[in-house]
Each structure stands twice: as C-alpha cells, then as structure tokens.
Design a protein around this motif. Sequence first.
Motif, PDB file in Angstrom:
ATOM      1  N   VAL A   1       0.839  -1.201   0.000  1.00 50.87           N
ATOM      2  CA  VAL A   1       0.000   0.000   0.000  1.00 50.87           C
ATOM      3  C   VAL A   1       0.869   1.243   0.000  1.00 50.87           C
ATOM      4  CG1 VAL A   1      -1.736   1.294   1.308  1.00 50.87           C
ATOM      5  CG2 VAL A   1      -1.896  -1.197   1.148  1.00 50.87           C
ATOM      6  N   ARG A   2       1.869   1.280   0.865  1.00 45.12           N
ATOM      7  CA  ARG A   2       2.687   2.485   1.028  1.00 45.12           C
ATOM      8  C   ARG A   2       3.666   2.700  -0.107  1.00 45.12           C
ATOM      9  NH1 ARG A   2       4.100   2.183   7.565  1.00 45.12           N
ATOM     10  NH2 ARG A   2       1.926   2.407   8.288  1.00 45.12           N
ATOM     11  N   GLU A   3       4.244   1.607  -0.613  1.00 40.85           N
ATOM     12  CA  GLU A   3       5.288   1.730  -1.624  1.00 40.85           C
ATOM     13  C   GLU A   3       4.766   1.575  -3.045  1.00 40.85           C
ATOM     14  OE1 GLU A   3       8.520  -0.899  -0.777  1.00 40.85           O
ATOM     15  OE2 GLU A   3       8.557  -0.400   1.357  1.00 40.85           O
ATOM     16  N   LEU A   4       3.733   0.765  -3.218  1.00 38.12           N
ATOM     17  CA  LEU A   4       3.237   0.460  -4.566  1.00 38.12           C
ATOM     18  C   LEU A   4       1.874   1.083  -4.856  1.00 38.12           C
ATOM     19  CD1 LEU A   4       4.162  -3.360  -4.681  1.00 38.12           C
ATOM     20  CD2 LEU A   4       5.586  -1.391  -5.301  1.00 38.12           C
ATOM     21  N   GLY A   5       1.251   1.717  -3.847  1.00 36.94           N
ATOM     22  CA  GLY A   5      -0.060   2.318  -4.056  1.00 36.94           C
ATOM     23  C   GLY A   5      -1.187   1.323  -4.177  1.00 36.94           C
ATOM     24  N   GLN A   6      -0.973   0.116  -3.640  1.00 38.65           N
ATOM     25  CA  GLN A   6      -1.974  -0.944  -3.750  1.00 38.65           C
ATOM     26  C   GLN A   6      -3.151  -0.679  -2.811  1.00 38.65           C
ATOM     27  OE1 GLN A   6      -1.781  -3.744  -5.948  1.00 38.65           O
ATOM     28  NE2 GLN A   6      -3.906  -3.549  -5.288  1.00 38.65           N
ATOM     29  N   THR A   7      -4.308  -1.216  -3.162  1.00 38.03           N
ATOM     30  CA  THR A   7      -5.476  -1.238  -2.281  1.00 38.03           C
ATOM     31  C   THR A   7      -5.616  -2.644  -1.724  1.00 38.03           C
ATOM     32  OG1 THR A   7      -6.572   0.434  -3.639  1.00 38.03           O
ATOM     33  CG2 THR A   7      -7.954  -0.820  -2.115  1.00 38.03           C
ATOM     34  N   VAL A   8      -5.723  -2.766  -0.396  1.00 43.57           N
ATOM     35  CA  VAL A   8      -5.814  -4.067   0.245  1.00 43.57           C
ATOM     36  C   VAL A   8      -7.026  -4.089   1.175  1.00 43.57           C
ATOM     37  CG1 VAL A   8      -4.707  -5.732   1.796  1.00 43.57           C
ATOM     38  CG2 VAL A   8      -3.313  -4.449   0.151  1.00 43.57           C
ATOM     39  N   VAL A   9      -7.825  -5.135   1.064  1.00 39.45           N
ATOM     40  CA  VAL A   9      -8.957  -5.375   1.966  1.00 39.45           C
ATOM     41  C   VAL A   9      -8.724  -6.729   2.612  1.00 39.45           C
ATOM     42  CG1 VAL A   9     -11.448  -5.640   2.176  1.00 39.45           C
ATOM     43  CG2 VAL A   9     -10.509  -4.024   0.505  1.00 39.45           C
ATOM     44  N   MET A  10      -8.604  -6.744   3.938  1.00 43.50           N
ATOM     45  CA  MET A  10      -8.231  -7.967   4.652  1.00 43.50           C
ATOM     46  C   MET A  10      -9.246  -8.310   5.730  1.00 43.50           C
ATOM     47  SD  MET A  10      -4.811  -8.699   6.993  1.00 43.50           S
ATOM     48  CE  MET A  10      -5.269  -7.451   8.218  1.00 43.50           C
ATOM     49  N   VAL A  11      -9.683  -9.553   5.745  1.00 39.84           N
ATOM     50  CA  VAL A  11     -10.491 -10.075   6.843  1.00 39.84           C
ATOM     51  C   VAL A  11      -9.560 -10.672   7.894  1.00 39.84           C
ATOM     52  CG1 VAL A  11     -11.954 -12.027   7.481  1.00 39.84           C
ATOM     53  CG2 VAL A  11     -12.642 -10.524   5.623  1.00 39.84           C
ATOM     54  N   THR A  12      -9.782 -10.321   9.144  1.00 42.62           N
ATOM     55  CA  THR A  12      -9.005 -10.895  10.234  1.00 42.62           C
ATOM     56  C   THR A  12      -9.814 -10.836  11.522  1.00 42.62           C
ATOM     57  OG1 THR A  12      -6.913 -10.785  11.468  1.00 42.62           O
ATOM     58  CG2 THR A  12      -7.884  -8.693  10.783  1.00 42.62           C
ATOM     59  N   HIS A  13      -9.474 -11.720  12.452  1.00 42.67           N
ATOM     60  CA  HIS A  13     -10.057 -11.658  13.792  1.00 42.67           C
ATOM     61  C   HIS A  13      -9.022 -11.189  14.802  1.00 42.67           C
ATOM     62  CE1 HIS A  13      -7.925 -15.493  13.777  1.00 42.67           C
ATOM     63  NE2 HIS A  13      -7.837 -15.352  15.095  1.00 42.67           N
ATOM     64  N   ASP A  14      -7.806 -10.889  14.318  1.00 43.51           N
ATOM     65  CA  ASP A  14      -6.669 -10.614  15.189  1.00 43.51           C
ATOM     66  C   ASP A  14      -6.443  -9.104  15.330  1.00 43.51           C
ATOM     67  OD1 ASP A  14      -4.244 -10.442  16.482  1.00 43.51           O
ATOM     68  OD2 ASP A  14      -3.113 -11.581  14.984  1.00 43.51           O
ATOM     69  N   PRO A  15      -6.551  -8.547  16.545  1.00 43.47           N
ATOM     70  CA  PRO A  15      -6.319  -7.112  16.734  1.00 43.47           C
ATOM     71  C   PRO A  15      -4.920  -6.659  16.308  1.00 43.47           C
ATOM     72  CG  PRO A  15      -7.441  -8.015  18.655  1.00 43.47           C
ATOM     73  CD  PRO A  15      -7.029  -9.183  17.800  1.00 43.47           C
ATOM     74  N   VAL A  16      -3.917  -7.510  16.489  1.00 44.67           N
ATOM     75  CA  VAL A  16      -2.564  -7.140  16.068  1.00 44.67           C
ATOM     76  C   VAL A  16      -2.488  -7.047  14.549  1.00 44.67           C
ATOM     77  CG1 VAL A  16      -0.139  -7.840  16.047  1.00 44.67           C
ATOM     78  CG2 VAL A  16      -1.496  -8.115  18.134  1.00 44.67           C
ATOM     79  N   ALA A  17      -3.089  -8.006  13.853  1.00 45.76           N
ATOM     80  CA  ALA A  17      -3.115  -7.953  12.393  1.00 45.76           C
ATOM     81  C   ALA A  17      -3.833  -6.696  11.914  1.00 45.76           C
ATOM     82  CB  ALA A  17      -3.790  -9.200  11.831  1.00 45.76           C
ATOM     83  N   ALA A  18      -4.929  -6.348  12.564  1.00 35.73           N
ATOM     84  CA  ALA A  18      -5.686  -5.160  12.162  1.00 35.73           C
ATOM     85  C   ALA A  18      -4.878  -3.883  12.336  1.00 35.73           C
ATOM     86  CB  ALA A  18      -6.978  -5.068  12.960  1.00 35.73           C
ATOM     87  N   SER A  19      -3.924  -3.882  13.264  1.00 37.35           N
ATOM     88  CA  SER A  19      -3.139  -2.676  13.514  1.00 37.35           C
ATOM     89  C   SER A  19      -2.208  -2.329  12.364  1.00 37.35           C
ATOM     90  CB  SER A  19      -2.339  -2.826  14.809  1.00 37.35           C
ATOM     91  OG  SER A  19      -1.271  -3.761  14.660  1.00 37.35           O
ATOM     92  N   PHE A  20      -2.001  -3.253  11.434  1.00 29.86           N
ATOM     93  CA  PHE A  20      -1.198  -2.965  10.255  1.00 29.86           C
ATOM     94  C   PHE A  20      -1.992  -2.163   9.219  1.00 29.86           C
ATOM     95  CE2 PHE A  20       1.342  -6.181  12.169  1.00 29.86           C
ATOM     96  CZ  PHE A  20       2.621  -6.037  11.681  1.00 29.86           C
ATOM     97  N   ALA A  21      -3.309  -2.109   9.372  1.00 31.38           N
ATOM     98  CA  ALA A  21      -4.182  -1.451   8.402  1.00 31.38           C
ATOM     99  C   ALA A  21      -4.278   0.050   8.678  1.00 31.38           C
ATOM    100  CB  ALA A  21      -5.566  -2.083   8.439  1.00 31.38           C
ATOM    101  N   ASP A  22      -4.729   0.774   7.660  1.00 30.81           N
ATOM    102  CA  ASP A  22      -5.009   2.202   7.822  1.00 30.81           C
ATOM    103  C   ASP A  22      -6.355   2.428   8.491  1.00 30.81           C
ATOM    104  OD1 ASP A  22      -2.678   3.089   6.272  1.00 30.81           O
ATOM    105  OD2 ASP A  22      -3.747   2.241   4.558  1.00 30.81           O
ATOM    106  N   ARG A  23      -7.249   1.466   8.304  1.00 32.37           N
ATOM    107  CA  ARG A  23      -8.614   1.588   8.813  1.00 32.37           C
ATOM    108  C   ARG A  23      -9.125   0.213   9.174  1.00 32.37           C
ATOM    109  NH1 ARG A  23     -14.049   2.737   5.276  1.00 32.37           N
ATOM    110  NH2 ARG A  23     -12.978   1.269   3.917  1.00 32.37           N
ATOM    111  N   ALA A  24      -9.893   0.139  10.239  1.00 34.54           N
ATOM    112  CA  ALA A  24     -10.575  -1.105  10.607  1.00 34.54           C
ATOM    113  C   ALA A  24     -12.069  -0.839  10.652  1.00 34.54           C
ATOM    114  CB  ALA A  24     -10.091  -1.616  11.960  1.00 34.54           C
ATOM    115  N   VAL A  25     -12.850  -1.754  10.077  1.00 33.07           N
ATOM    116  CA  VAL A  25     -14.304  -1.681  10.170  1.00 33.07           C
ATOM    117  C   VAL A  25     -14.779  -2.934  10.893  1.00 33.07           C
ATOM    118  CG1 VAL A  25     -14.555  -0.257   8.104  1.00 33.07           C
ATOM    119  CG2 VAL A  25     -14.627  -2.745   7.894  1.00 33.07           C
TER     120      VAL A  25
END
Length: 257
Positions: free
Chosen positions: A200-224
């Motif tokens: 996302v930061r270096e290549l301008g990619q869009t990423v949508v990730m499903v997770t149940h892990d709060p630590v994994a979610a902290s890598f995202a720009d936004r959590a819903v």
Amino acid sequence: MTVDPLALSHTPGIAAATTDLTKVYGAADTRVTALDGVSIGFQEAEFTAIMGPSGCGKSTLLHCAAGLDTPTSGSVRIGTTELGTLDDRQLTRVRRDRLGFVFQAFNLLPTLTALENITLPLALAGRAPDRRWLDRVVAMVGLADRLGHRPAQLSGGQQQRVAVARALAGRPAVVFADEPTGNLDTRTGTEVLGFLRDSVRELGQTVVMVTHDPVAASFADRAVFLSDGRLVDEMVRPTPDRVLAVMQRSDARAAAR
C-alpha cells in the motif's frame, strides 16, 4: 451502441464499494442472514481490515465484494463496474485482470516454481508480466533468491510470500486477503502483514483484509467492525488495544441480548 462494462473508467478514490448488500443463506427455519444491508467503500491506496467475531459475516462480505459469491440483493462495484450486470465470462475477466487474492491456504501449484506460481494468473490471461513491476514486487517480499524453488522447498511463510507476490503481480485494482496469516506463526505472520502494508505504502496498492486478530488489524489504515451482518463501528489508524476494546464491547452487547 453496446458498452463494454469492463471498459468503464473507475471513480477516482474508490477502488471497490458495496451498497445495501444483503446475503441470505437457506430459507424458512434454516434462513440465515449473513449480511444485512452493508454499504461500504474501499479507498484506493488504503489498507482496510474487516473485523468481527466468528459468524459475523466478514468473510461473506469479502467474498461478495470480490465477486466470489453472489449477493442476495444490493450492489457491488469494482471502480464503477457493477458486478451484478456482468455475465460469468465478464465476471471471470474482472477477477482475473483486476483483482488479487490471498487466502489462509497458500493455494500454490506444487509442480511450479515460485516464479511460475507468481506469474501463473498472467500466463492464464495471456499477458506478459511487467518486468520492472514484477522485480519490485519480488524484492519487496524478499523472494529474489527463492524464485526457482517449488512450494515443498519453501517454508510456510515463504509460500505465503509467493501468494502475496502472485496477488500483486498483475497490478490489480484491489487485493482481497482472507485471514492471510491464519496458518503462520506470529513472527512469520507479522512479516506477511508488513508486506501487505508495504504494498500500500510503496506500490499504491489497495488491500482489503479479513481478520479476527487485533494485532493484524493494527497494520491497516482503517478497521471496520461487523456484528450480526451489520457494520457497527469504524476506526482510523487502529492499534491492538483500541481494536480489542471495540471487540470486547461488541461481545458484551451480544452476550446481553
């Protein structure tokens, strides 16, 4: 004049979106509403984590948004391409040419090398890889010295790196990731999440990730956050503690019902 829906330009800033999305399984006594009127947009060059307890509808939302499952009602768009207007052939083209996928299972072909697995979707589409882009992706995920290895010769983390590189190789509009670290240890999972964030930061990619892990979610720009098939909360720049607090409140509300 017939307009090819795949040729429509996309709305600037929005890579994918759902509107009033509903998904129902079964009927009568076995009827289950997995999604209940979900409207959400995923910004270009943004990493979004979809959170919620088991059975809340988060994987169903991802699968519908990615054209892997058909909603009961509502709309799904990639750019301005309305997936509900496409026939099977056109939908296959969208998934192949404009989307990337990373799943909990690595889904690599055992007889192909890492490089062949990475470029397989492009080969199936009859497209030559953009060499400069491919080199950037391979360097980002640290696979330059493993391209000639087959999956059995790679660790689980390296196999998931191959899967991430494969998802990015065609420069997709969106990468959809469903629990991509579920089969990995903590250290390796952190590396893979870092690669997704870097894309996302270096290549301008869009990423949508499903997770149940709060630590994994902290890598995202936004959590819903979903609960019972509905969007119930949203957080910008999530941290593990803030995500965990929201999930605990959601669990408490569910227990009180």
